[in-house]
Each structure stands twice: as structure tokens, then as C-alpha cells.
Design a protein around this motif. Structure first.
Motif, PDB file in Angstrom:
ATOM      1  N   SER A 187      -1.169   3.904  -7.728  1.00 58.38           N
ATOM      2  CA  SER A 187      -2.517   4.128  -8.257  1.00 58.38           C
ATOM      3  C   SER A 187      -3.558   3.766  -7.209  1.00 58.38           C
ATOM      4  O   SER A 187      -3.285   3.001  -6.279  1.00 58.38           O
ATOM      5  N   TYR A 188      -4.749   4.290  -7.414  1.00 53.45           N
ATOM      6  CA  TYR A 188      -5.858   4.001  -6.510  1.00 53.45           C
ATOM      7  C   TYR A 188      -6.220   2.517  -6.541  1.00 53.45           C
ATOM      8  O   TYR A 188      -6.500   1.919  -5.507  1.00 53.45           O
ATOM      9  N   THR A 189      -6.173   1.929  -7.724  1.00 54.66           N
ATOM     10  CA  THR A 189      -6.523   0.511  -7.875  1.00 54.66           C
ATOM     11  C   THR A 189      -5.567  -0.374  -7.089  1.00 54.66           C
ATOM     12  O   THR A 189      -5.988  -1.315  -6.405  1.00 54.66           O
ATOM     13  N   ALA A 190      -4.276  -0.074  -7.167  1.00 54.12           N
ATOM     14  CA  ALA A 190      -3.281  -0.855  -6.425  1.00 54.12           C
ATOM     15  C   ALA A 190      -3.490  -0.711  -4.926  1.00 54.12           C
ATOM     16  O   ALA A 190      -3.450  -1.701  -4.177  1.00 54.12           O
ATOM     17  N   ALA A 191      -3.734   0.517  -4.476  1.00 54.17           N
ATOM     18  CA  ALA A 191      -3.964   0.759  -3.050  1.00 54.17           C
ATOM     19  C   ALA A 191      -5.208   0.012  -2.571  1.00 54.17           C
ATOM     20  O   ALA A 191      -5.204  -0.610  -1.502  1.00 54.17           O
ATOM     21  N   LEU A 192      -6.267   0.044  -3.354  1.00 62.27           N
ATOM     22  CA  LEU A 192      -7.514  -0.644  -3.015  1.00 62.27           C
ATOM     23  C   LEU A 192      -7.284  -2.160  -2.937  1.00 62.27           C
ATOM     24  O   LEU A 192      -7.798  -2.829  -2.036  1.00 62.27           O
ATOM     25  N   THR A 193      -6.492  -2.672  -3.870  1.00 58.14           N
ATOM     26  CA  THR A 193      -6.209  -4.111  -3.908  1.00 58.14           C
ATOM     27  C   THR A 193      -5.443  -4.567  -2.674  1.00 58.14           C
ATOM     28  O   THR A 193      -5.790  -5.573  -2.039  1.00 58.14           O
ATOM     29  N   PHE A 194      -4.392  -3.834  -2.308  1.00 61.40           N
ATOM     30  CA  PHE A 194      -3.605  -4.202  -1.124  1.00 61.40           C
ATOM     31  C   PHE A 194      -4.437  -4.098   0.150  1.00 61.40           C
ATOM     32  O   PHE A 194      -4.301  -4.920   1.059  1.00 61.40           O
TER      33      PHE A 194
ATOM     34  N   LEU B 188       4.153   6.309   2.253  1.00 65.58           N
ATOM     35  CA  LEU B 188       5.074   5.212   2.549  1.00 65.58           C
ATOM     36  C   LEU B 188       5.428   5.102   4.028  1.00 65.58           C
ATOM     37  O   LEU B 188       5.344   4.019   4.620  1.00 65.58           O
ATOM     38  N   LEU B 189       5.820   6.196   4.667  1.00 64.83           N
ATOM     39  CA  LEU B 189       6.289   6.123   6.058  1.00 64.83           C
ATOM     40  C   LEU B 189       5.233   5.620   7.048  1.00 64.83           C
ATOM     41  O   LEU B 189       5.546   4.775   7.891  1.00 64.83           O
TER      42      LEU B 189
ATOM     43  N   PHE C 270       0.838  -1.200   0.000  1.00 63.06           N
ATOM     44  CA  PHE C 270       0.000   0.000   0.000  1.00 63.06           C
ATOM     45  C   PHE C 270       0.874   1.252   0.000  1.00 63.06           C
ATOM     46  O   PHE C 270       0.580   2.223  -0.704  1.00 63.06           O
ATOM     47  N   GLY C 271       1.935   1.217   0.780  1.00 65.30           N
ATOM     48  CA  GLY C 271       2.829   2.371   0.847  1.00 65.30           C
ATOM     49  C   GLY C 271       3.539   2.665  -0.455  1.00 65.30           C
ATOM     50  O   GLY C 271       3.922   3.808  -0.723  1.00 65.30           O
ATOM     51  N   LEU C 272       3.717   1.633  -1.287  1.00 65.90           N
ATOM     52  CA  LEU C 272       4.402   1.799  -2.572  1.00 65.90           C
ATOM     53  C   LEU C 272       3.432   1.862  -3.755  1.00 65.90           C
ATOM     54  O   LEU C 272       3.868   1.830  -4.909  1.00 65.90           O
TER      55      LEU C 272
END
Length: 199
Positions: free
Chosen positions: A113-120, A187-188, A108-110
Motif C-alpha cells: 500500500s501507499y501508506t506502508a511505502a510512505l512509512t518505510f 522489490l528488486l 518498501f520493496g514488500l
């Protein structure tokens, strides 16, 4: 000091040994769970705008989905996790949950895109069974007299993480290492969550 302040008198009353090491391990796991669940809330609006979705007036829709998908994913795995823990034990659930928090928090920190964040966020919810088995573990490691101490510990550690996580995440958001905040402002806070889950 902390333990004696909150539980000293209760311990004298029950006059039985409280499983401190086991309770400490559960506390750390619950704090990691709390951080993973709620640290996002203090910066989710800014993150959605960073991803290029909407503005201050329209980002709420995306923020709501990003926040809710964790608990939505848990709907599908809560009962299977309960069956799994009954068959294979409680420890595997804790290990799988903490590893998923560590991996998904970094993912999620890396996310770019919104889709990647939603997936994680969804994957983290699917594999997180800490809250599901914690009360069962307390009932198994405590006697009837020491069980109130265990249940109080669960509430205390969960509420502590829910209190501290948004503040720390808000402070750490948009602060990075070697300029990483430009691409990965989130990220942090997620590295901190990952580190807590690996303790």
C-alpha cells in the motif's frame, strides 16, 4: 586503476598516505545512501498507479509526497544525530544508518500500500545520518594535505550513485523472482539497495 586515474597525481603532490580503507568504507556508505534516496524516482509514478492511487494525470501529488518524505523526516533528526555522533562516535551512526537502509528498503520493496511505502520511506529518512557525519569523518581521518582527496571522494561517490541508481532501478522495476513482480514490482530495485548497504 580507478584510484590512480583520479587521485594518483594528487597523491604525489601531497606526498602523504591517504586512508584508502576508510575512504572506501565511506564511499560504499554514501553509494548506499544515494541509491536509497534517488532510485525511487525512475518508477515512482508507475508504483503509485500500481497502488491504485490516481492515474497518469493525477499521480504526481502522491509521487511528490513519496519522494519528499525521506528528506522531510531528516529535518527532525539531523541535529540530534550530530549530537549523538559527537558523544558516542561516528561508527554507530554509520551502522544505524546502513541497517535502517537495509531494513527499510526491504520493507518498501514488500509494501502493498501507499501508506506502508510512505512509512518505510519516512523511517529510512529518520535514521539516516550518513551524509551528516561523512564530512566530519573525512576531516578527522585525513590530514590537511590529504583532505581534498577525501572531500573529492565524497562528491565522486555521491554523484556516481545519483547517476547510476535511477537507471538500474528503472531496469529492475517490474522484474521479479518467481512472479513477485505482480504484487511487488518495486522489490528488486530495493533489494539491490539493501545489498549495497550490507557490503
Amino acid at each position: 586503476f580507478f584510484w590512480n586515474f583520479f587521485f594518483g597525481e594528487m597523491k604525489k603532490e601531497v606526498n602523504e598516505k591517504v586512508p584508502k580503507k576508510e575512504l572506501f568504507a565511506i564511499c560504499v556508505a554514501l553509494i548506499a545512501h544515494g541509491f536509497n534516496l534517488i532510485q525511487l524516482f525512475s518508477y515512482a509514478g508507475f508504483l503509485v498507479i500500481h497502488f491504485g492511487l490516481g492515474d497518469r494525470n493525477s499521480a504526481g501529488y502522491y509521487v511528490g509526497n513519496l519522494a519528499a518524505v525521506f528528506m522531510f523526516a531528516r529535518i527532525f533528526t539531523s541535529i540530534p544525530i550530530g549530537y549523538f555522533s559527537d558523544r558516542y562516535g561516528r561508527k554507530p551512526i554509520f551502522y544505524i544508518s546502513l541497517i535502517s537502509i537495509a531494513v527499510c528498503s526491504i520493507g518498501f520493496g514488500l509494501s502493498r500500500s501507499y501508506t506502508a511505502a510512505l512509512t518505510f520511506r519516512a523511517i529510512s529518512g529518520l535514521f539516516n545520518g550518513i551524509l551528516i557525519v561523512s564530512k566530519t569523518v573525512i576531516s578527522e581521518i585525513c590530514t590537511r594535505k590529504t583532505e581534498p582527496v577525501g572531500m573529492t571522494t565524497i562528491s565522486l561517490s555521491t554523484n556516481l550513485s545519483l547517476l547510476v541508481a535511477p537507471g538500474l532501478a528503472g531496469i529492475l522495476y517490474n522484474k521479479g523472482i518467481f512472479g513477485s513482480e505482480k504484487e511487488y514490482p518495486q522489490l528488486l530495485p530495493n533489494l539491490l539497495t539493501s545489498l549495497i548497504s550490507l557490503i
